[in-house]
Design an enzyme around this catalytic site. Structure first.
Site, mmCIF file in Angstrom:
data_model
loop_
_atom_site.group_PDB
_atom_site.id
_atom_site.type_symbol
_atom_site.label_atom_id
_atom_site.label_comp_id
_atom_site.label_asym_id
_atom_site.label_seq_id
_atom_site.Cartn_x
_atom_site.Cartn_y
_atom_site.Cartn_z
ATOM 1 N N TYR A 144 0.929 -1.227 0.071
ATOM 2 C CA TYR A 144 0.077 -0.061 0.138
ATOM 3 C C TYR A 144 0.897 1.317 -0.244
ATOM 4 O O TYR A 144 0.415 2.432 -0.723
ATOM 5 C CB TYR A 144 -0.904 0.006 1.390
ATOM 6 C CG TYR A 144 -2.067 -0.673 1.079
ATOM 7 C CD1 TYR A 144 -2.296 -1.878 0.574
ATOM 8 C CD2 TYR A 144 -3.224 0.006 1.503
ATOM 9 C CE1 TYR A 144 -3.346 -2.686 0.698
ATOM 10 C CE2 TYR A 144 -4.430 -0.521 1.287
ATOM 11 C CZ TYR A 144 -4.724 -1.934 0.987
ATOM 12 O OH TYR A 144 -5.771 -2.816 0.714
ATOM 13 N N LYS A 190 3.535 -14.949 0.886
ATOM 14 C CA LYS A 190 3.806 -15.736 -0.287
ATOM 15 C C LYS A 190 5.094 -15.777 -0.627
ATOM 16 O O LYS A 190 5.842 -15.298 -1.371
ATOM 17 C CB LYS A 190 3.117 -14.542 -1.254
ATOM 18 C CG LYS A 190 2.982 -15.365 -2.699
ATOM 19 C CD LYS A 190 2.024 -16.551 -3.134
ATOM 20 C CE LYS A 190 1.793 -16.768 -4.347
ATOM 21 N NZ LYS A 190 1.082 -18.119 -4.623
ATOM 22 N N ASP A 222 -2.804 -18.053 -0.930
ATOM 23 C CA ASP A 222 -3.712 -18.774 -1.824
ATOM 24 C C ASP A 222 -4.370 -19.835 -0.831
ATOM 25 O O ASP A 222 -5.647 -20.158 -0.962
ATOM 26 C CB ASP A 222 -3.170 -19.295 -3.082
ATOM 27 C CG ASP A 222 -1.908 -20.038 -3.095
ATOM 28 O OD1 ASP A 222 -1.170 -20.040 -1.997
ATOM 29 O OD2 ASP A 222 -1.154 -20.160 -3.895
ATOM 30 N N ASP A 246 -6.108 -7.528 4.191
ATOM 31 C CA ASP A 246 -7.336 -6.537 3.639
ATOM 32 C C ASP A 246 -8.515 -7.775 3.038
ATOM 33 O O ASP A 246 -9.845 -7.795 3.382
ATOM 34 C CB ASP A 246 -6.991 -5.642 2.486
ATOM 35 C CG ASP A 246 -8.170 -5.053 2.018
ATOM 36 O OD1 ASP A 246 -9.047 -4.528 2.523
ATOM 37 O OD2 ASP A 246 -8.264 -4.588 0.703
ATOM 38 N N ASP A 250 -12.159 -9.571 4.588
ATOM 39 C CA ASP A 250 -13.580 -9.708 4.051
ATOM 40 C C ASP A 250 -13.968 -11.060 3.715
ATOM 41 O O ASP A 250 -15.049 -11.191 4.293
ATOM 42 C CB ASP A 250 -13.408 -9.007 2.823
ATOM 43 C CG ASP A 250 -13.720 -7.425 2.692
ATOM 44 O OD1 ASP A 250 -13.617 -6.660 3.560
ATOM 45 O OD2 ASP A 250 -14.574 -6.833 1.656
HETATM 46 C C1 IPM Z 1 -10.378 -1.469 4.238
HETATM 47 C C2 IPM Z 1 -10.614 -0.852 2.833
HETATM 48 C C3 IPM Z 1 -9.512 0.008 2.459
HETATM 49 C C4 IPM Z 1 -8.120 -0.758 2.649
HETATM 50 C C5 IPM Z 1 -9.581 0.774 1.449
HETATM 51 C C6 IPM Z 1 -10.852 1.706 1.282
HETATM 52 C C7 IPM Z 1 -8.267 1.829 1.215
HETATM 53 O O1 IPM Z 1 -10.788 -1.765 1.957
HETATM 54 O O2 IPM Z 1 -10.231 -0.794 5.441
HETATM 55 O O3 IPM Z 1 -10.266 -2.765 4.321
HETATM 56 O O4 IPM Z 1 -7.845 -1.338 1.757
HETATM 57 O O5 IPM Z 1 -7.437 -0.782 3.537
HETATM 58 MN MN MN Z 2 -10.969 -3.941 2.663
#
Ligand code: IPM
Ligand code: MN
Ligand code: NAD
Length: 353
Positions: A144, A190, A222, A246, A250
């Site tokens: 990032y 990785k 993976d 990240d 999710d």
């Molecule tokens: C998160 C989001 C952020 C990230 C984005 C919006 C910059 O997806 O907080 O998980 O990738 O960190």
């Molecule tokens: Mn995110």
């Protein structure tokens, strides 16, 4: 009475809708536990671009600097996607906030309440073995932030770089978290391809020696994404770099029913933190009053825990959320018909008792 100064940054999309419910829960729990919250609202993200011409106005940053913690909604959405990338809300507000306050540790708990395990997309025989995990994600480095990065007419590029101190400090956060849980850290990398990840694995293994009671294993990203689907019960603490954390957080949130259930804490070495849902501004449901406020409410509970050490109040919020959901007050994403406000109100009332 103790007073905490909180910078409230609702942001875009569903941000303001779910923020209102988190603040309602905070107010009630404060009354019961003898503290109050002094709220300082500030614009961030797309709304700040519209009002002030920039995603992170100086006044907003000043408000954050003067606060004990930042409660953040979400930023971004289709309206601002045509701006130059560096001016968009995510890159011009959220990432700078993380960097400026050195919020290197992003903590996202995922827990599936057994009574609603049918909400998980996985088969009962898989989820009933339990889903209770914590992603510990490095948040201020990795791909990032690594330089150089950019794009021109011919190419786009980013740099994945990890320095020793960066890996060491996030690894310690993960091992310490595991000490209070099931004593297991799975470090995600990785290392079969990326040099930065070879370095990550080696450094994590060194830090593991400081924590002889914690079991460490390494897993490629993976495989980890696949293992999350076939056997999530094997995971306790997942230690990840910025990008893999990240993605995996999710994915993990879906096991517990919805991304709308995923809170997060982004903290620095002094326990100053920014607290925000793991999900985003959800443009597809924004303005409809149906977003799940739980991620935002539980993020406020994490603020009480990590920044203010109000552990009893935090536990009370968590219990109220759980009781409401188990008793059937659920938003659409978790199989119910309740509105954002109805679920928020139910949680506040449960806390009030
Ligand atoms: C998160 C989001 C952020 C990230 C984005 C919006 C910059 O997806 O907080 O998980 O990738 O960190
Ligand atoms: Mn995110
Ligand atoms: P998203 O997380 O906003 O939404 C993904 C899906 O999850 C959508 O279907 C959405 O409706 C659902 N969802 C998310 N939160 C929910 C909630 N509380 N209740 C019910 N359903 C919920 O991801 P996206 O669509 O990829 O991104 C939308 C915008 O949000 C983008 O601009 C993105 O950059 C931004 N974003 C911001 C943050 C942040 O501010 N922290 C985090 C992630 C994404």
């Amino acid at each position: 009475m103790k007073t905490y100064k909180i910078a409230v940054l609702p942001g875009d999309g569903i941000g303001p809708e779910v923020m209102a419910e988190a603040l309602a829960a905070l107010k009630v729990v404060g009354e019961k536990h003898g503290f109050s919250c002094n709220l300082e609202y500030a614009d961030v993200g797309g709304v700040a671009i519209d009002k002030h011409g920039e995603a992170l106005p100086k006044t907003t940053l000043d408000t954050c600097r003067k606060s004990d913690a930042i409660l953040f909604g979400s930023v971004g959405g289709p309206k601002w996607e045509s701006l130059p990338p560096e001016k968009q809300p995510e890159r011009a507000a959220l990432l700078p906030l993380r960097k400026i306050f050195d919020l290197f540790a992003n903590i996202r708990p995922v827990e599936l309440y057994p009574s609603i395990s049918s909400l998980s997309p996985l088969k009962p025989e898989i989820v009933n073995r339990g889903v209770d995990l914590l992603t510990v994600r490095e948040l201020t480095s990795g791909i990032y932030f690594g330089q150089p990065k950019g794009c021109d007419a011919e190419k786009g590029f980013d740099t994945m770089i990890y320095h020793k101190s960066e890996v060491e400090r996030i690894a310690r956060v993960a091992f310490k978290a595991a000490a209070g849980r099931r004593k297991k850290v799975t470090s995600i990398d990785k290392a079969n391809v990326l040099s930065a990840m070879v370095f990550w694995r080696k450094t994590v293994a060194e830090i593991a020696k400081e924590f002889p009671d914690i079991q460490l294993n390494h897993m490629y990203i993976d495989n980890a994404a696949m293992q999350m689907m076939i056997n999530p019960a094997q995971f306790d603490v997942l230690l990840c770099g910025n990008m893999f954390g990240d993605i995996l957080s999710d994915e993990a949130s879906a096991l517990a029913g919805s991304l709308g259930m995923l809170p997060s804490a982004s903290i620095n070495a002094s326990s100053f933190g920014l607290y925000e849902p793991g999900g985003g501004s959800a443009p597809d449901i924004a303005g409809k009053g149906i977003a799940n406020p739980v991620a935002q409410i539980l993020s406020a509970a994490m603020m009480l825990d990590y920044s203010f050490k109000e552990t009893a109040a935090a536990a009370e919020i968590r219990k109220a959320v759980r009781d409401c959901i188990e008793s059937g007050v659920r938003t659409r994403d978790i199989g119910g018909t309740a509105s954002t406000k109805e679920l928020g109100k139910a949680v506040a009332e449960k806390i009030r008792g």
